[in-house]
Design an enzyme around this catalytic site. Structure first.
Site, PDB file in Angstrom:
ATOM      1  N   GLU A 242      -5.619  -7.440  -5.556  1.00 47.62           N
ATOM      2  CA  GLU A 242      -5.493  -5.818  -5.830  1.00 47.62           C
ATOM      3  C   GLU A 242      -7.018  -5.333  -5.915  1.00 47.62           C
ATOM      4  O   GLU A 242      -7.060  -4.128  -5.320  1.00 47.62           O
ATOM      5  CB  GLU A 242      -4.735  -5.607  -7.064  1.00 47.62           C
ATOM      6  CG  GLU A 242      -3.468  -5.860  -6.951  1.00 47.62           C
ATOM      7  CD  GLU A 242      -2.461  -4.898  -5.776  1.00 47.62           C
ATOM      8  OE1 GLU A 242      -3.278  -4.018  -5.478  1.00 47.62           O
ATOM      9  OE2 GLU A 242      -1.785  -5.409  -5.032  1.00 47.62           O
TER      10      GLU A 242
ATOM     11  N   CYS B 208      11.463   5.227  10.422  1.00 46.31           N
ATOM     12  CA  CYS B 208      11.484   5.127   9.032  1.00 46.31           C
ATOM     13  C   CYS B 208      12.892   4.915   8.451  1.00 46.31           C
ATOM     14  O   CYS B 208      13.867   5.773   8.730  1.00 46.31           O
ATOM     15  CB  CYS B 208      10.878   6.484   8.498  1.00 46.31           C
ATOM     16  SG  CYS B 208      10.716   6.648   6.576  1.00 46.31           S
TER      17      CYS B 208
ATOM     18  N   GLY C 217     -18.252  -4.763   0.298  1.00 43.31           N
ATOM     19  CA  GLY C 217     -18.565  -3.306  -0.145  1.00 43.31           C
ATOM     20  C   GLY C 217     -18.155  -3.278  -1.490  1.00 43.31           C
ATOM     21  O   GLY C 217     -17.336  -3.962  -2.436  1.00 43.31           O
TER      22      GLY C 217
ATOM     23  N   GLN D  19      -9.283   0.527  -1.860  1.00 40.80           N
ATOM     24  CA  GLN D  19     -10.231   1.559  -0.716  1.00 40.80           C
ATOM     25  C   GLN D  19     -10.532   0.260   0.354  1.00 40.80           C
ATOM     26  O   GLN D  19     -11.622   0.778   1.027  1.00 40.80           O
ATOM     27  CB  GLN D  19     -11.497   1.851  -1.199  1.00 40.80           C
ATOM     28  CG  GLN D  19     -11.137   2.848  -2.326  1.00 40.80           C
ATOM     29  CD  GLN D  19     -10.499   4.304  -2.043  1.00 40.80           C
ATOM     30  OE1 GLN D  19     -11.280   5.158  -1.417  1.00 40.80           O
ATOM     31  NE2 GLN D  19      -9.411   4.324  -2.012  1.00 40.80           N
ATOM     32  N   THR D  20     -10.030  -0.491   0.770  1.00 39.49           N
ATOM     33  CA  THR D  20     -10.196  -1.583   1.794  1.00 39.49           C
ATOM     34  C   THR D  20      -9.042  -1.981   2.270  1.00 39.49           C
ATOM     35  O   THR D  20      -7.908  -2.326   1.640  1.00 39.49           O
ATOM     36  CB  THR D  20     -10.984  -2.823   0.986  1.00 39.49           C
ATOM     37  OG1 THR D  20     -11.927  -2.048   0.255  1.00 39.49           O
ATOM     38  CG2 THR D  20     -11.674  -3.834   2.228  1.00 39.49           C
TER      39      THR D  20
ATOM     40  N   CYS E 298       8.034   8.443  12.225  1.00 41.96           N
ATOM     41  CA  CYS E 298       9.293   8.900  11.338  1.00 41.96           C
ATOM     42  C   CYS E 298      10.780   8.336  12.045  1.00 41.96           C
ATOM     43  O   CYS E 298      11.633   8.014  11.337  1.00 41.96           O
ATOM     44  CB  CYS E 298       9.338  10.312  11.399  1.00 41.96           C
ATOM     45  SG  CYS E 298       8.067  11.173  10.422  1.00 41.96           S
TER      46      CYS E 298
ATOM     47  N   ASP F 251      -0.752   4.469  -5.354  1.00 43.18           N
ATOM     48  CA  ASP F 251      -2.136   4.450  -4.646  1.00 43.18           C
ATOM     49  C   ASP F 251      -2.154   5.514  -3.678  1.00 43.18           C
ATOM     50  O   ASP F 251      -1.042   6.240  -3.700  1.00 43.18           O
ATOM     51  CB  ASP F 251      -2.507   3.208  -4.175  1.00 43.18           C
ATOM     52  CG  ASP F 251      -1.478   2.741  -3.050  1.00 43.18           C
ATOM     53  OD1 ASP F 251      -0.523   3.401  -2.831  1.00 43.18           O
ATOM     54  OD2 ASP F 251      -1.855   2.017  -2.202  1.00 43.18           O
TER      55      ASP F 251
ATOM     56  N   TYR G  88      -3.900   2.345 -11.436  1.00 46.21           N
ATOM     57  CA  TYR G  88      -3.170   1.734 -10.194  1.00 46.21           C
ATOM     58  C   TYR G  88      -3.127   0.320 -10.244  1.00 46.21           C
ATOM     59  O   TYR G  88      -1.953  -0.482 -10.242  1.00 46.21           O
ATOM     60  CB  TYR G  88      -3.935   2.010  -8.842  1.00 46.21           C
ATOM     61  CG  TYR G  88      -3.555   1.204  -7.805  1.00 46.21           C
ATOM     62  CD1 TYR G  88      -2.211   1.219  -7.402  1.00 46.21           C
ATOM     63  CD2 TYR G  88      -4.155   0.110  -7.569  1.00 46.21           C
ATOM     64  CE1 TYR G  88      -1.628   0.381  -6.303  1.00 46.21           C
ATOM     65  CE2 TYR G  88      -3.633  -0.873  -6.654  1.00 46.21           C
ATOM     66  CZ  TYR G  88      -2.578  -0.686  -6.119  1.00 46.21           C
ATOM     67  OH  TYR G  88      -1.854  -1.612  -5.200  1.00 46.21           O
TER      68      TYR G  88
END
Length: 381
Positions: free
Chosen positions: A40, A205, A84, A45-46, A202, A141, A123
DNA sequence: TATCCGTGGAA
DNA sequence: TTTCCAAGGAT
């Protein structure tokens, strides 16, 4: 359709979809809370594809909370090199030490305890508690906010904190009894594979039938999100100082401070090209003047450097800064005029341990940001 | 609330 | 090529 019915439908269909199509990911092969935690943090952001090899290497090198807690920070950073947001690695280790000392090395599951770990925000706390312990907690998130904003046609700006809180309340209502782990992962899986930022799929989905965003033709306008500011330019002069004498064949590197940008990482020495560049008003210094400026800056820090020959340029974009770097090569000798003074004081610069002379093969022992990896690899080529 | 904090893939 | 942005957190 009643709101409650729309919710019930969503949860049921999503869960059923997820258990069938869920991807086989390394951190889904165990219920080890430590592994879930590592994944996590890395996934912040990865992208998943980027994280997978890092995750596998990390848990092999640091298989337990205690192994991570007891490791030298430099080794943890080296394992994070290229991923990063390096404060994640430093906070992760600090938190591992918290777990070792406060909880006997056992990952806590309580709300306050998990949220109290360094680097664990709303989160990640919810993700750990729901995915690893199957506790009913929201893990909201970017994926989740995108999915929910479309399905329920929520037009609040997802950059605002209160929008996330709103979504967290919604998720709490949506989690089916005893299924928090699969439900939260399913929500994110849907966002990653189907309800994508651009061109959502969609037609495949599982909940498209009652998705308000799609029904009203607004799926492409959702979620509402304020744009990020473009990175500001910074022009920097970078030095490759070649050692002489006992340091022949080596290059000088330095360690960055333990706060701020690229904290704790190693780099080539570099300085601003000019003190204060107004936006859009950049005028490059001629090569000779640039080399002199950088050389003088090095000497002022008691680093022996004479000459200065332009060897390459490099660019690097961070979230908020873009570096335009001009790289110059120096001989690691004391320049003539200031020789006695510099020679007498240069040793002081190295006593802090913040400078090292290295060969190419020594790069394995130091963690570098990508931009310096590129420059060094190019140079040692 | 706004800014700081990396990197690379996708369109 | 540029732009967006990905399983965010700290200050």
């Amino acid at each position: 359709m009643e709101h409650f019915e729309q919710q019930r439908y969503f949860s049921t269909e999503l869960l059923q979809w997820y258990v069938v199509i869920k991807r086989d990911l390394p951190w889904r092969r165990h219920r080890n809370p430590y592994f879930i935690w590592i994944s996590e943090i890395m996934l912040q952001q990865t992208r998943v594809d980027t994280v997978i090899p890092y995750f596998n290497r990390f848990i092999e090198k640091f298989p337990t909370v205690e192994a991570l807690a007891d490791a030298p920070e430099d080794e943890v950073l080296k394992c994070w090199e290229g991923l990063g947001y390096y404060s994640r690695a430093r906070n992760l280790q600090a938190a591992a030490r918290q777990v070792k000392e406060q909880y006997g090395g056992i990952m806590p599951s309580g709300k306050e305890e998990v949220a109290g770990l360094k680097g664990v925000g709303p989160y990640t706390a919810g993700a750990i508690r729901s995915i690893a312990f199957n506790l009913p907690a929201p893990a909201v998130d970017g994926n989740v906010m995108r999915v929910l904003s479309r399905y329920f046609l929520i037009e609040e700006d997802i950059m605002k904190i209160r929008t996330r809180k709103h979504m967290e309340e919604l998720v709490m209502q949506l989690i089916p009894e005893g299924r928090a782990s699969d439900f939260n992962q399913g929500l994110m899986e849907l966002g990653a594979l189907v309800c994508t930022p651009k061109s959502p799929k969609c037609l495949t989905c599982p909940v498209m039938e009652h998705c308000r965003g799609r029904i009203e033709g607004k799926e492409d306008q959702l979620p509402v999100k304020t744009k990020a500011k473009p990175p500001r330019p910074e022009y920097r002069l970078t030095a490759i100082v070649e050692g002489t004498g006992e340091h022949a064949g080596k290059v000088l590197i330095r360690k960055r401070p333990d706060t701020g940008l690229l904290a704790g990482m190693w780099e080539l020495p570099h300085v601003p090209e000019s003190p204060d560049v107004k936006p859009g008003a950049y005028v490059p210094l001629p090569d000779e003047a640039a080399a002199d400026r950088l050389g003088a800056a090095l000497n002022a820090e008691h680093i022996p450097a004479s000459g200065g020959e332009h060897v390459m340029n490099a660019e690097h974009t961070f979230s908020h800064i873009i570096w335009y770097m001009r790289v110059y090569r120096y001989d690691g000798q004391v320049p003539e005029p200031a020789a006695p003074l510099v020679a007498a004081e240069q040793a002081a610069a190295y006593e802090t341990g913040n400078y090292q002379w290295i060969r190419k093969e020594d790069m394995e022992r130091y963690a570098f940001p990508n931009v310096f990896l590129r420059i060094l690899n190019d140079y040692f080529e």
